[in-house]
Design a protein around this motif. Structure first.
Motif, mmCIF file in Angstrom:
data_model
loop_
_atom_site.group_PDB
_atom_site.id
_atom_site.type_symbol
_atom_site.label_atom_id
_atom_site.label_comp_id
_atom_site.label_asym_id
_atom_site.label_seq_id
_atom_site.Cartn_x
_atom_site.Cartn_y
_atom_site.Cartn_z
ATOM 1 N N ARG A 9 0.882 -1.334 -0.159
ATOM 2 C CA ARG A 9 0.138 -0.090 0.137
ATOM 3 C C ARG A 9 0.879 1.422 -0.141
ATOM 4 O O ARG A 9 1.736 1.239 0.728
ATOM 5 N N GLU A 10 0.468 2.299 -0.777
ATOM 6 C CA GLU A 10 1.042 3.470 -0.685
ATOM 7 C C GLU A 10 0.107 4.483 0.017
ATOM 8 O O GLU A 10 0.849 5.875 -0.064
ATOM 9 N N ARG A 53 -9.152 -5.722 -6.377
ATOM 10 C CA ARG A 53 -8.942 -5.866 -5.118
ATOM 11 C C ARG A 53 -8.826 -7.105 -4.373
ATOM 12 O O ARG A 53 -9.766 -7.996 -4.785
ATOM 13 N N PRO A 146 -9.055 0.770 2.833
ATOM 14 C CA PRO A 146 -8.253 0.920 1.334
ATOM 15 C C PRO A 146 -8.478 -0.780 0.995
ATOM 16 O O PRO A 146 -8.616 -1.581 1.717
ATOM 17 N N LEU A 148 -6.578 -3.951 -0.657
ATOM 18 C CA LEU A 148 -5.114 -4.443 -0.936
ATOM 19 C C LEU A 148 -5.174 -4.798 -2.340
ATOM 20 O O LEU A 148 -5.885 -5.591 -2.714
ATOM 21 N N ASP A 149 -4.372 -4.245 -3.082
ATOM 22 C CA ASP A 149 -4.337 -4.252 -4.489
ATOM 23 C C ASP A 149 -3.649 -5.479 -4.813
ATOM 24 O O ASP A 149 -2.441 -5.793 -4.378
#
Length: 182
Positions: A9-10, A53, A146, A148-149
């Motif tokens: 994550r950024e 996601r 957010p 998590l990509d």
């Protein structure tokens, strides 16, 4: 989940804040999070492959008790969502077009709430049906949610569609189970 299947994550994404208030919020409907936007489209979209996601994460930045507008969660609802999304195919559909469908499909589920202490993080299946609620506590509630990509857009697709995968992701295996048991 293996580190090769997700990106660090950024940022922390959106911050749904809640302040003590007597009125009902207008955004407290049951839903799943959208995760991508097809070219030429608007809004957040979803598909059975959970494109974009890998997980839904809930980061608590304040203590959250039962009166502090904790996120409501339908326990086990991630098993009800894949059959709702499957007919929309690879392209998927806008999140809001299926909100009522996922709400109806999961209404039989028990409800719990995401309460906890500052710093707690909930790691949730991306298809978990959840909802906001009114804040009847005394102090504001701050959280982030957010995604998590995944490491690539195809991280899940093959795991849902092929039965012979040697190492399906836990999310993919769960989605496949939900599709085969519906």
């Amino acid at each position: 989940m293996s580190p090769r299947r997700w990106k660090p994550r950024e940022s922390l994404g959106s911050f749904p804040l809640r302040f003590p208030h007597d009125e009902e919020p207008d955004d407290a409907g049951w839903h799943i999070e959208g995760s991508y936007q097809p070219p030429g489209e608007s809004g957040n979209w979803v598909n059975v492959h959970t494109t974009g996601r890998a997980l839904l994460m809930l980061f608590l930045f304040t203590d959250v008790g039962g009166n502090d507008a904790p996120t409501r969660i339908r326990v086990g609802s991630h098993m009800d969502v894949p059959p709702v999304l499957a007919p929309y195919g690879e392209r998927g559909t806008p999140m809001m077009t299926v909100a009522s469908e996922v709400a109806a499909a999961s209404e039989h589920r028990a409800v719990t709430v995401a309460t906890g202490r500052t710093g707690d993080v909930f790691l949730c299946h991306p298809f978990l049906v959840h909802a906001a609620q009114p804040h009847h506590g005394k102090h504001p509630r701050f959280m982030a949610q957010p995604p998590l990509d995944p490491s690539d857009d195809l991280w899940l697709g093959p795991y849902v569609l092929r039965v012979t995968d040697a190492e399906p992701s836990p999310i993919g295996a769960t989605i496949r189970t939900a599709l085969h048991s519906s």
